[in-house]
Design a protein around this motif. Structure first.
Motif, PDB file in Angstrom:
ATOM      1  N   PRO A  35     -73.576  -3.067   7.118  1.00 20.50           N
ATOM      2  CA  PRO A  35     -72.268  -3.529   7.591  1.00 20.50           C
ATOM      3  C   PRO A  35     -71.843  -4.774   6.812  1.00 20.50           C
ATOM      4  O   PRO A  35     -72.649  -5.658   6.553  1.00 20.50           O
ATOM      5  N   LEU A  36     -70.578  -4.804   6.427  1.00 17.77           N
ATOM      6  CA  LEU A  36     -70.047  -5.932   5.676  1.00 17.77           C
ATOM      7  C   LEU A  36     -68.936  -6.580   6.488  1.00 17.77           C
ATOM      8  O   LEU A  36     -68.218  -5.907   7.210  1.00 17.77           O
ATOM      9  N   ARG A  37     -68.809  -7.878   6.360  1.00 18.17           N
ATOM     10  CA  ARG A  37     -67.763  -8.629   7.053  1.00 18.17           C
ATOM     11  C   ARG A  37     -67.435  -9.850   6.218  1.00 18.17           C
ATOM     12  O   ARG A  37     -68.176 -10.174   5.283  1.00 18.17           O
TER      13      ARG A  37
ATOM     14  N   ARG B  71     -70.166  -6.249  -3.864  1.00 17.68           N
ATOM     15  CA  ARG B  71     -69.661  -6.039  -5.225  1.00 17.68           C
ATOM     16  C   ARG B  71     -69.336  -4.555  -5.450  1.00 17.68           C
ATOM     17  O   ARG B  71     -68.307  -4.220  -6.032  1.00 17.68           O
ATOM     18  N   ARG B  72     -70.180  -3.666  -4.981  1.00 14.99           N
ATOM     19  CA  ARG B  72     -69.922  -2.224  -5.128  1.00 14.99           C
ATOM     20  C   ARG B  72     -68.664  -1.823  -4.371  1.00 14.99           C
ATOM     21  O   ARG B  72     -67.855  -1.041  -4.867  1.00 14.99           O
ATOM     22  N   ALA B  73     -68.521  -2.345  -3.159  1.00 15.98           N
ATOM     23  CA  ALA B  73     -67.325  -2.040  -2.366  1.00 15.98           C
ATOM     24  C   ALA B  73     -66.079  -2.564  -3.070  1.00 15.98           C
ATOM     25  O   ALA B  73     -65.049  -1.869  -3.137  1.00 15.98           O
ATOM     26  N   GLN B  74     -66.161  -3.769  -3.625  1.00 16.68           N
ATOM     27  CA  GLN B  74     -65.014  -4.347  -4.327  1.00 16.68           C
ATOM     28  C   GLN B  74     -64.651  -3.514  -5.559  1.00 16.68           C
ATOM     29  O   GLN B  74     -63.473  -3.281  -5.829  1.00 16.68           O
ATOM     30  N   ARG B  75     -65.625  -3.056  -6.280  1.00 13.75           N
ATOM     31  CA  ARG B  75     -65.350  -2.212  -7.453  1.00 13.75           C
ATOM     32  C   ARG B  75     -64.666  -0.916  -7.041  1.00 13.75           C
ATOM     33  O   ARG B  75     -63.721  -0.465  -7.694  1.00 13.75           O
TER      34      ARG B  75
ATOM     35  N   THR C 131     -60.604  -8.629   0.369  1.00 12.95           N
ATOM     36  CA  THR C 131     -61.476  -7.462   0.527  1.00 12.95           C
ATOM     37  C   THR C 131     -61.300  -6.875   1.919  1.00 12.95           C
ATOM     38  O   THR C 131     -61.177  -5.658   2.076  1.00 12.95           O
ATOM     39  N   GLU C 132     -61.261  -7.728   2.924  1.00 13.92           N
ATOM     40  CA  GLU C 132     -61.081  -7.284   4.313  1.00 13.92           C
ATOM     41  C   GLU C 132     -59.769  -6.505   4.469  1.00 13.92           C
ATOM     42  O   GLU C 132     -59.748  -5.431   5.074  1.00 13.92           O
ATOM     43  N   ARG C 133     -58.676  -7.037   3.933  1.00 13.32           N
ATOM     44  CA  ARG C 133     -57.373  -6.357   4.048  1.00 13.32           C
ATOM     45  C   ARG C 133     -57.419  -4.985   3.374  1.00 13.32           C
ATOM     46  O   ARG C 133     -56.914  -4.002   3.921  1.00 13.32           O
ATOM     47  N   ALA C 134     -58.024  -4.915   2.199  1.00 13.08           N
ATOM     48  CA  ALA C 134     -58.110  -3.645   1.482  1.00 13.08           C
ATOM     49  C   ALA C 134     -58.958  -2.632   2.248  1.00 13.08           C
ATOM     50  O   ALA C 134     -58.602  -1.456   2.336  1.00 13.08           O
ATOM     51  N   VAL C 135     -60.067  -3.084   2.801  1.00 12.00           N
ATOM     52  CA  VAL C 135     -60.933  -2.186   3.578  1.00 12.00           C
ATOM     53  C   VAL C 135     -60.173  -1.648   4.787  1.00 12.00           C
ATOM     54  O   VAL C 135     -60.207  -0.447   5.071  1.00 12.00           O
ATOM     55  N   LEU C 136     -59.467  -2.511   5.495  1.00  7.67           N
ATOM     56  CA  LEU C 136     -58.713  -2.064   6.667  1.00  7.67           C
ATOM     57  C   LEU C 136     -57.616  -1.076   6.284  1.00  7.67           C
ATOM     58  O   LEU C 136     -57.382  -0.093   6.994  1.00  7.67           O
ATOM     59  N   LYS C 137     -56.954  -1.299   5.139  1.00 10.45           N
ATOM     60  CA  LYS C 137     -55.938  -0.353   4.675  1.00 10.45           C
ATOM     61  C   LYS C 137     -56.559   1.002   4.345  1.00 10.45           C
ATOM     62  O   LYS C 137     -55.986   2.046   4.666  1.00 10.45           O
TER      63      LYS C 137
END
Length: 81
Positions: A17-19, A28-32, A52-58
């Motif tokens: 889990p990431l937060r 880093r993998r998630a960001q890529r 990163t949080e905003r992008a993940v939620l989108k």
């Protein structure tokens, strides 16, 4: 089953889990992956930040995935019955 790092697949055994505030290779993998999907405001820093949080939620909304936020940190979508 192939090792996830060699096969490029994510499994329950490899997921963490990431937060906001998380750091490391998983971030880093998630960001890529987010940048490959067009979220260019997300920088490859290895630090899970607000962008990163905003992008993940989108992305979660896009795929109708259940948000990974804990109830204390944000709302969860309601389902119509």
């Amino acid at each position: 089953m192939a090792h996830p790092r060699r096969s490029g697949r994510w499994t329950a055994a490899t997921w963490q889990p990431l937060r906001v505030g998380s750091t490391g290779e998983y971030v880093r993998r998630a960001q890529r992956a987010l940048r490959r999907n067009g979220y260019y405001a997300v920088l490859d820093t290895g630090v899970y930040d607000e962008a990163t949080e905003r992008a993940v939620l989108k992305e979660q909304q896009r795929y109708r995935a259940w948000p990974t936020r804990e109830p204390s940190t944000g709302p969860r979508p309601t389902t119509s019955e």
